[in-house]
Structure formats: structure tokens, C-alpha cells
Motif scaffolding. Structure first.
Motif, PDB file in Angstrom:
ATOM      1  N   LYS A 192       9.302  -4.411  12.565  1.00 56.01           N
ATOM      2  CA  LYS A 192       8.074  -4.369  11.407  1.00 56.01           C
ATOM      3  C   LYS A 192       7.711  -2.668  11.187  1.00 56.01           C
ATOM      4  O   LYS A 192       7.625  -2.230  10.222  1.00 56.01           O
ATOM      5  CB  LYS A 192       7.184  -5.402  11.291  1.00 56.01           C
ATOM      6  CG  LYS A 192       7.399  -6.848  11.112  1.00 56.01           C
ATOM      7  CD  LYS A 192       6.269  -7.701  11.149  1.00 56.01           C
ATOM      8  CE  LYS A 192       6.631  -8.968  10.707  1.00 56.01           C
ATOM      9  NZ  LYS A 192       5.607 -10.136  11.065  1.00 56.01           N
ATOM     10  N   LYS A 193       7.523  -2.345  12.471  1.00 55.08           N
ATOM     11  CA  LYS A 193       7.140  -0.718  12.359  1.00 55.08           C
ATOM     12  C   LYS A 193       8.134   0.054  11.758  1.00 55.08           C
ATOM     13  O   LYS A 193       7.517   0.767  11.006  1.00 55.08           O
ATOM     14  CB  LYS A 193       6.534  -0.498  13.777  1.00 55.08           C
ATOM     15  CG  LYS A 193       6.239   0.945  13.989  1.00 55.08           C
ATOM     16  CD  LYS A 193       5.844   1.350  15.367  1.00 55.08           C
ATOM     17  CE  LYS A 193       7.028   1.169  16.330  1.00 55.08           C
ATOM     18  NZ  LYS A 193       6.736   1.631  17.670  1.00 55.08           N
ATOM     19  N   ASN A 194       9.337  -0.222  12.082  1.00 50.72           N
ATOM     20  CA  ASN A 194      10.229   0.681  11.560  1.00 50.72           C
ATOM     21  C   ASN A 194      10.485   0.576   9.975  1.00 50.72           C
ATOM     22  O   ASN A 194      10.521   1.670   9.228  1.00 50.72           O
ATOM     23  CB  ASN A 194      11.702   0.574  12.088  1.00 50.72           C
ATOM     24  CG  ASN A 194      11.888   0.801  13.629  1.00 50.72           C
ATOM     25  OD1 ASN A 194      11.039   1.732  14.185  1.00 50.72           O
ATOM     26  ND2 ASN A 194      12.726   0.408  14.317  1.00 50.72           N
ATOM     27  N   ALA A 195      10.307  -0.599   9.747  1.00 48.49           N
ATOM     28  CA  ALA A 195      10.517  -1.050   8.042  1.00 48.49           C
ATOM     29  C   ALA A 195       9.165  -0.338   7.531  1.00 48.49           C
ATOM     30  O   ALA A 195       9.379   0.370   6.355  1.00 48.49           O
ATOM     31  CB  ALA A 195      10.361  -2.401   7.716  1.00 48.49           C
ATOM     32  N   ALA A 196       8.012  -0.315   8.131  1.00 49.94           N
ATOM     33  CA  ALA A 196       6.787   0.204   7.336  1.00 49.94           C
ATOM     34  C   ALA A 196       6.791   1.650   7.272  1.00 49.94           C
ATOM     35  O   ALA A 196       6.694   2.362   6.485  1.00 49.94           O
ATOM     36  CB  ALA A 196       5.602  -0.403   8.034  1.00 49.94           C
ATOM     37  N   VAL A 197       7.358   2.497   8.372  1.00 53.19           N
ATOM     38  CA  VAL A 197       7.461   3.751   8.558  1.00 53.19           C
ATOM     39  C   VAL A 197       8.510   4.502   7.369  1.00 53.19           C
ATOM     40  O   VAL A 197       8.293   5.311   6.913  1.00 53.19           O
ATOM     41  CB  VAL A 197       7.878   3.908   9.937  1.00 53.19           C
ATOM     42  CG1 VAL A 197       7.992   5.682   9.876  1.00 53.19           C
ATOM     43  CG2 VAL A 197       6.596   3.841  10.979  1.00 53.19           C
ATOM     44  N   THR A 198       9.578   3.562   7.216  1.00 50.31           N
ATOM     45  CA  THR A 198      10.439   3.850   6.350  1.00 50.31           C
ATOM     46  C   THR A 198       9.739   3.804   5.055  1.00 50.31           C
ATOM     47  O   THR A 198      10.251   4.878   4.248  1.00 50.31           O
ATOM     48  CB  THR A 198      11.678   3.058   6.450  1.00 50.31           C
ATOM     49  OG1 THR A 198      12.178   3.146   7.560  1.00 50.31           O
ATOM     50  CG2 THR A 198      12.933   3.349   5.311  1.00 50.31           C
ATOM     51  N   GLU A 199       8.998   2.838   4.822  1.00 45.39           N
ATOM     52  CA  GLU A 199       8.603   2.782   3.328  1.00 45.39           C
ATOM     53  C   GLU A 199       7.505   3.987   3.072  1.00 45.39           C
ATOM     54  O   GLU A 199       7.262   4.366   2.003  1.00 45.39           O
ATOM     55  CB  GLU A 199       7.861   1.468   3.415  1.00 45.39           C
ATOM     56  CG  GLU A 199       7.351   0.909   1.898  1.00 45.39           C
ATOM     57  CD  GLU A 199       8.525   0.442   1.096  1.00 45.39           C
ATOM     58  OE1 GLU A 199       8.765   0.948  -0.163  1.00 45.39           O
ATOM     59  OE2 GLU A 199       9.324  -0.394   1.654  1.00 45.39           O
ATOM     60  N   TYR A 200       6.855   4.183   4.106  1.00 43.75           N
ATOM     61  CA  TYR A 200       5.920   5.334   4.303  1.00 43.75           C
ATOM     62  C   TYR A 200       6.542   6.677   3.772  1.00 43.75           C
ATOM     63  O   TYR A 200       6.179   7.392   2.791  1.00 43.75           O
ATOM     64  CB  TYR A 200       5.060   5.441   5.234  1.00 43.75           C
ATOM     65  CG  TYR A 200       4.247   6.628   5.281  1.00 43.75           C
ATOM     66  CD1 TYR A 200       2.876   6.618   4.585  1.00 43.75           C
ATOM     67  CD2 TYR A 200       4.307   7.783   6.056  1.00 43.75           C
ATOM     68  CE1 TYR A 200       2.197   7.802   4.729  1.00 43.75           C
ATOM     69  CE2 TYR A 200       3.726   8.959   6.154  1.00 43.75           C
ATOM     70  CZ  TYR A 200       2.622   8.836   5.388  1.00 43.75           C
ATOM     71  OH  TYR A 200       1.807  10.223   5.377  1.00 43.75           O
ATOM     72  N   LYS A 201       7.435   7.020   4.436  1.00 47.64           N
ATOM     73  CA  LYS A 201       8.478   8.405   4.399  1.00 47.64           C
ATOM     74  C   LYS A 201       9.034   8.481   2.808  1.00 47.64           C
ATOM     75  O   LYS A 201       9.020   9.283   2.201  1.00 47.64           O
ATOM     76  CB  LYS A 201       9.586   8.189   5.299  1.00 47.64           C
ATOM     77  CG  LYS A 201       8.873   8.501   6.667  1.00 47.64           C
ATOM     78  CD  LYS A 201      10.179   8.589   7.478  1.00 47.64           C
ATOM     79  CE  LYS A 201       9.555   9.042   9.160  1.00 47.64           C
ATOM     80  NZ  LYS A 201      10.779   8.813  10.260  1.00 47.64           N
ATOM     81  N   ASN A 202       9.515   7.149   2.407  1.00 48.57           N
ATOM     82  CA  ASN A 202       9.928   7.151   0.925  1.00 48.57           C
ATOM     83  C   ASN A 202       8.865   7.242  -0.019  1.00 48.57           C
ATOM     84  O   ASN A 202       9.096   8.209  -1.429  1.00 48.57           O
ATOM     85  CB  ASN A 202      10.716   5.906   0.587  1.00 48.57           C
ATOM     86  CG  ASN A 202      12.073   5.792   1.504  1.00 48.57           C
ATOM     87  OD1 ASN A 202      12.738   6.602   1.872  1.00 48.57           O
ATOM     88  ND2 ASN A 202      12.349   4.562   1.674  1.00 48.57           N
ATOM     89  N   ALA A 203       7.850   6.602   0.186  1.00 53.56           N
ATOM     90  CA  ALA A 203       6.822   6.823  -0.790  1.00 53.56           C
ATOM     91  C   ALA A 203       6.005   8.326  -0.745  1.00 53.56           C
ATOM     92  O   ALA A 203       5.614   8.735  -1.718  1.00 53.56           O
ATOM     93  CB  ALA A 203       5.439   5.929  -0.393  1.00 53.56           C
TER      94      ALA A 203
ATOM     95  N   ALA B 211       0.816  -1.228   0.050  1.00 52.73           N
ATOM     96  CA  ALA B 211      -0.059   0.159   0.079  1.00 52.73           C
ATOM     97  C   ALA B 211       0.703   1.208   0.030  1.00 52.73           C
ATOM     98  O   ALA B 211       0.566   2.266  -0.677  1.00 52.73           O
ATOM     99  CB  ALA B 211      -0.958  -0.036   1.112  1.00 52.73           C
ATOM    100  N   PHE B 212       1.840   1.092   0.906  1.00 53.22           N
ATOM    101  CA  PHE B 212       2.782   2.503   0.725  1.00 53.22           C
ATOM    102  C   PHE B 212       3.571   2.604  -0.533  1.00 53.22           C
ATOM    103  O   PHE B 212       3.657   3.592  -0.882  1.00 53.22           O
ATOM    104  CB  PHE B 212       3.801   2.240   2.007  1.00 53.22           C
ATOM    105  CG  PHE B 212       3.012   2.538   3.359  1.00 53.22           C
ATOM    106  CD1 PHE B 212       1.932   3.212   3.503  1.00 53.22           C
ATOM    107  CD2 PHE B 212       3.570   1.754   4.378  1.00 53.22           C
ATOM    108  CE1 PHE B 212       1.240   3.467   4.752  1.00 53.22           C
ATOM    109  CE2 PHE B 212       3.084   2.003   5.681  1.00 53.22           C
ATOM    110  CZ  PHE B 212       1.963   2.504   5.901  1.00 53.22           C
TER     111      PHE B 212
END
Length: 292
Positions: free
Chosen positions: A87-98, A56-57
Motif C-alpha cells: 500500500k505504501k508503494n501504491a500511495a507513493v506512486t500516486e503522490y509522485k504522479n500528483a 487526497a493525492f
């Protein structure tokens, strides 16, 4: 009774995320699942939901509406509340890049719109939009001013009115003309069938009419609805005879956990309708044409 993993796969969230008109609701359902079900489901399903969240991100830069950005941010809040640290850190990083990629693409699209080099002729846009269902028509109208004008064509909304409310050549035509004259005289705009559709839609008490999701008794699962019909193919079954029960995003969690559809509260219903596909449908009004 089916297992949570099977029920989740039948929800079709991964397949719906790339579709611009389904992306916001798919993100909202993912968000609710993370908050209400993530810690109660098997690890293999947790892993699948985590991967769909990352997807989604990653798809966010392709989305062109504010509703999509808001939905992704809602999903981020659920990620921060429900996922374990790694997992939270990985998802947050993905969101910021997106978000960085989304801003860059938005700027590039604005520059292309200014140059006008990528714009299709208006009549071509209207012809393309004539093949869309109601929610897709709403979504394309939010992309830019020119697309909004094309998506506001009377013939498009007359066809939508007929699909949702029956024969538009009878009582609705008279109402539409009255609405058109009223808006033209008082505001200098003509809305005609889009305004007729809006008033009929907002005045309807049918949850099925205002829902993007429903429980199809023939499919025995929650499905996406296209103009109030199950989007899946049913061999030998007339679409008019489909048995569809409207489903709100808040009910998806209960279905996923124990294969039930708990009753939604009135506050859930109100909030869902406020944030539905019509929340910004009339963001742009169309100037009255001299030929109309």
C-alpha cells in the motif's frame, strides 16, 4: 457508543478534500490518523482510510496554495511510516504522479495569468468573494496577486469583523481608523478592516474562534465550523445556541479510537495556530490607493 468506522465517516474527510480551504487540514487529520490509529483499527476502516489517502493525492493538482502542497507532503511522510509495503508503494506512486501534474498545472496557470485572458474584473471578484466564509476568503487570497487584492477589500473584512466580533460600527470602527492611519503614515499601505480583524483575531484567547473543527453536541460528532458555527443544518435550532467544543487535529485520533476528546497540549495548540488559515494571510500588502 458508536464504532470507529461510523465515527470516521462522520468526520467527513472524503467530502472535505475537494474543498481548497479544507484540503490542508483534512490531509493533516489523515496524517495523524495514519500515524496514531491505523494499526489499531479494523481492516475495513484501514481500507477506507487508504482510499481517502489516495484521493487526497489525486486531488493535489487541483490545489493552488503552498499550504496544500505542504499538507500533502506531511501525509506522504505518514504513509511511509504507517502503511504496509504494498500500500505504501501504491500511495507513493500516486503522490509522485500528483506532484508532476501539480507542477504542470501551476505553470499553465502562471502563463494564463501573464496573458490576462482569464481574469475576471476586480468588482466581479469582490462580489463573488462577498459570499465566502472567513477561511475561504483567506484561501482565495493565496491564489494570486490579483485575487489577493480583491480578497483584501475593506468591505469584505468589515463584514467578517462583524461576524466574529460583533457590531463593527462601534468601537471597532475607531480602532480600524487608527490602524489605517498608522499603517498609511509609516509604510505607505492601507490595511484598514483586514488589519483590524488580524489584530482582534490574534489577540483573542478563544480556541473556538481559531478552530476549523469542533465537537457539536447536537450532532454528537466532530464537525467542520463555518465562522464558528456547525456547518450542518439544525432544524429548529438557533445557530447562536449551538453547543460547540473546539477540536484540534491532534484530538481527532483519540475521538476515532475511543470516542473521547483528550486534552490537547499547549505545544499542539501553538503549532496548530501557527499553521492555521492565517499563516500566510498577509503575504501580500495592498498599495495605498489615491482614492482612499
Amino acid at each position: 457508543m458508536s464504532k470507529p468506522l461510523e465515527r470516521y465517516q462522520k468526520l467527513g474527510l472524503k467530502e472535505s478534500l475537494p474543498r481548497i480551504h479544507r484540503y490542508p487540514l483534512a490531509c493533516k487529520e489523515l496524517s495523524l490518523i495514519l500515524r496514531g490509529a491505523y494499526k489499531k483499527i479494523p481492516k475495513n476502516l484501514q481500507s477506507l482510510i487508504f482510499q481517502d489517502t489516495l484521493t487526497a493525492f489525486r486531488l493535489l493538482p487541483e490545489m493552488q496554495t503552498r499550504n496544500a502542497v505542504l499538507a500533502a507532503h506531511l501525509l506522504l511522510q505518514s504513509v511511509e511510516a504507517a502503511l504496509p509495503k504494498q500500500k505504501k508503494n501504491a500511495a507513493v506512486t500516486e503522490y509522485k504522479n500528483a506532484m508532476v501534474a501539480h507542477k504542470r498545472r501551476t505553470k499553465a496557470r502562471q502563463e494564463e495569468n501573464v496573458s490576462g485572458s482569464t481574469q475576471l474584473p476586480q468588482d466581479v471578484l469582490v462580489h463573488i468573494f462577498s459570499f465566502l466564509d472567513m477561511q475561504s476568503l483567506v484561501s482565495v487570497g493565496l491564489v494570486c496577486w490579483l485575487w489577493n487584492i480583491a480578497a483584501s477589500e475593506n468591505n469584505l473584512w468589515q463584514a467578517q469583523y462583524t461576524t466574529f466580533f460583533g457590531n463593527s460600527d462601534n468601537d471597532a470602527m475607531i480602532k480600524g481608523r487608527q490602524i489605517s492611519r498608522l499603517v498609511e503614515d509609516e509604510e505607505g499601505y492601507t490595511l484598514f478592516w483586514r488589519e483590524a480583524f488580524k489584530r482582534a483575531y490574534l489577540g483573542s484567547s478563544s480556541k473556538k474562534l481559531k478552530s476549523s473543527r469542533g465537537y457539536c453536541r447536537d450532532c454528537n460528532t466532530i464537525v467542520w465550523l463555518n465562522n464558528m458555527k456547525c456547518s450542518n443544518e439544525h432544524t429548529g435550532l438557533n445557530s447562536e445556541n449551538q453547543q460547540i467544543k473546539p477540536v484540534l487535529p491532534s484530538q481527532v485520533v483519540g475521538y476515532l479510537l475511543d470516542d473521547s476528546l483528550p486534552l490537547a497540549s499547549s505545544s499542539d495548540s501553538d503549532s496548530d495556530s501557527d499553521g492555521g488559515p492565517f499563516s500566510r494571510l498577509w503575504a501580500y500588502q495592498r498599495p495605498l490607493s489615491k482614492t482612499q
